[in-house]
Design a protein around this motif. Structure first.
Motif, short mmCIF file in Angstrom:
data_model
loop_
_atom_site.label_atom_id
_atom_site.label_comp_id
_atom_site.label_asym_id
_atom_site.label_seq_id
_atom_site.Cartn_x
_atom_site.Cartn_y
_atom_site.Cartn_z
N LYS A 140 13.15 -50.60 -3.55
CA LYS A 140 13.38 -49.20 -3.20
C LYS A 140 13.00 -48.28 -4.36
CE LYS A 140 17.02 -46.07 -1.66
NZ LYS A 140 18.47 -45.92 -1.41
N ASP A 176 11.65 -57.44 8.31
CA ASP A 176 11.70 -55.99 8.12
C ASP A 176 11.77 -55.64 6.63
OD1 ASP A 176 11.65 -55.48 10.85
OD2 ASP A 176 13.83 -55.56 11.04
N GLY A 177 11.29 -54.44 6.31
CA GLY A 177 11.43 -53.92 4.94
C GLY A 177 10.69 -54.78 3.93
#
Length: 528
Positions: A140, A176-177
């Motif tokens: 992130k 995902d991600g």
């Protein structure tokens, strides 16, 4: 014999020909060939027949690799119990529905299918295995520091590094991600530990992408089947829980699911709800304790570090190691950080009456640095309590590697222009501490307890010299040094006389205390 469509789509002689493998093997993607060969092995008897079900990339007549699923069964002679015929289908998998467009890996739906196939095989032959879910640590921050396009390049690099070290026959899936997964039939804890160590090596150094260095480690959650579940949803949930714990326990590690770990994970989720409730109820349960900081030369208190404590709704004191990282992960540290700062400023203002030069050090997380409202809040708070900024020190406690030094320094420089000082906490314990010292604008360096533990031993010249050189280096660029974790007079005298520390913090001078106890011990006792 193959269908007309198959003969038309791929570079094979026609609809009917000898030796399918001679032509077909040449078309299979090199990374998928060994797994395909293993999946197509001819069984010796009907009892050992598992059928064939494999997804792989193969080159079409245009020269492009496409994903296909090959499924089939062997037919057996009733007299000899030997296979004499194989029949099956090859189905093209649409990129959008079956594969991840960014990495080219099969997606989460194909992972689910692979897990179900592995479970069916377990039911047939009794051989279990493991699932591994990988997650990039601090991904992130990479996205926020640069942009999503750069983050996509990091994901592609990660996909390649993990795929390259997987044993033959194992396929990597993109979830995902920033998550990836692999199904490991027939493997145990020792096997997956080896896989993770090989993956870990590929992420042990910075990589250059588009001219920028990025350092991003990987964590993994592992679940064994059938021990920890016989259903896809249960196994996937348990693997995700193990991954979450791996990241909470310091990242860059593999956590194997267990009942104890799962219960710990559930307690963590419950703690999130309790923390949110405390915040909503005007920060009920939160408090600040203060640990004294003394001048190395005069042995007198010059400041204190504010340390957050929390008592949950059931009245139990929770370790800061448990709840602070949850506050940061959920961004609840933003409102709590405002409360910490205001409470510390209010306390500092009160203590100015007893010690006019008293300073308070306040821990700051990376999430607070990114919060656009924090600086305005700080300035307003200092004005409301009429406290000079020079009495406040902000300590950077985030252990994450931050690549965008310019952005961090921009935030810090604004605080420094206001008169607030910046401290680098836990120096010597993180990745490339010298890089922090070189790139981070700070006024104080706090040297970690790890360098103090054995510093008084006669044969420990290295730590003694290292601390002394670090202090000298800091002093040469006008940075003060605070030594943490000092517990004996011998350590204190050595750090004062030989290493020339500026301030000292540790149990020798006091443990963290409530404001009332702090006043009683260090102000009222001194006056008496």
């Amino acid at each position: 014999m193959v269908s007309a469509n198959m003969a038309n789509d791929f570079a094979i002689p026609g609809e009917c020909f000898y030796d399918m493998n001679k032509y077909w093997f040449k078309l299979i993607h090199p990374d998928d060939l060994e797994g395909f060969v293993e999946s197509i092995q001819i069984p010796e008897s009907r009892k050992l027949n598992m059928g064939h079900d494999y997804e792989y990339r193969i080159k079409n007549r245009k020269g492009d690799y496409i994903w296909v699923r090959c499924r089939g069964q062997f037919a057996f002679d009733n007299r000899t119990d030997k296979p004499f015929l194989f029949t099956g289908t090859v189905k093209k998998l649409g990129q959008r529905n079956h594969a991840d467009e960014l990495t080219g890996l099969l997606n989460k739906y194909q992972f689910e299918h692979a897990v179900k196939v592995a479970l069916n095989r377990y039911r047939a032959d009794g051989v279990g295995g493991a699932l591994m879910v990988f997650g990039l640590d601090n991904f992130k921050i990479v996205n926020e520091t640069y942009n999503r396009h750069y983050g996509d390049e990091v994901l592609k690099l990660a996909a390649k590094h993990i795929s390259d070290v997987l044993p033959a026959g194992l396929m990597l899936y993109k979830l995902d991600g920033d998550e990836f997964a692999v199904v490991c039939p027939g493997m145990d804890v020792a096997d997956v530990t080896t896989i993770f160590e090989n993956v870990q090596k590929g992420f042990s150094r910075p990589h250059t992408i588009e001219g920028k260095n990025v350092f991003c480690t990987v964590s993994s959650g592992t679940v064994l089947y059938p021990q920890s579940g016989k259903d896809y949803l249960v196994l996937h949930k348990h693997a995700e829980a193990a991954l979450d714990l791996a990241k909470k326990d310091g990242k860059n590690k593999n956590c194997v699911f267990s009942k104890e770990n799962y219960n710990r994970w559930k307690r963590s989720l419950s703690m999130r709800d309790d923390l949110r409730l405390s915040i909503e109820q005007d920060f009920e349960g939160f408090s600040l304790f203060f640990q004294p900081q003394v001048s190395a030369k005069t042995n007198k208190i010059v400041g204190a570090e504010a340390l957050l404590r929390w008592r949950n709704p059931r009245g139990r004191m929770v370790s800061p190691m448990e709840f602070i990282r949850i506050l940061e992960e959920t961004k609840m540290i933003i409102p709590v950080g405002h409360w910490i700062f205001e409470t510390a400023v209010k306390q500092c203002k009160k203590w100015q009456e007893n010690n006019p030069g008293m300073t308070i050090s306040i821990n700051l997380s990376y999430e607070q640095i990114k919060d656009a409202t924090f600086k305005d809040f700080v300035e307003d708070c200092l004005k409301r309590y009429d406290l000079s900024p020079e009495h406040i020190v902000l300590e950077l406690t985030e252990s994450t590697i931050v690549s965008d030094w310019s952005n961090i320094n921009q935030q810090f420089d604004e605080f420094r222009r206001c008169g607030i000082r910046i401290a680098m906490d836990d120096f010597g314990t993180g990745y490339s501490s010298l890089a922090y010292l070189k790139n981070l604008s700070c006024d104080i360096v706090k040297i970690d307890r790890v360098f103090v533990t054995n510093i008084t031993k006669k044969d420990n010249h290295f730590d003694r010299r290292l601390v002394g050189v670090t202090v000298d280096l800091c002093h040469s660029v006008n940075i003060n040094c605070c030594i943490e974790g000092v517990e004996t007079n011998e350590e204190y005298e050595l750090l004062r006389d030989i290493c020339h520390a500026d301030t000292i913090q540790g149990y020798l001078f006091g443990r963290p205390e409530s404001p009332e106890n702090f006043e009683e011990k260090y102000f009222k006792a001194a006056q008496a």
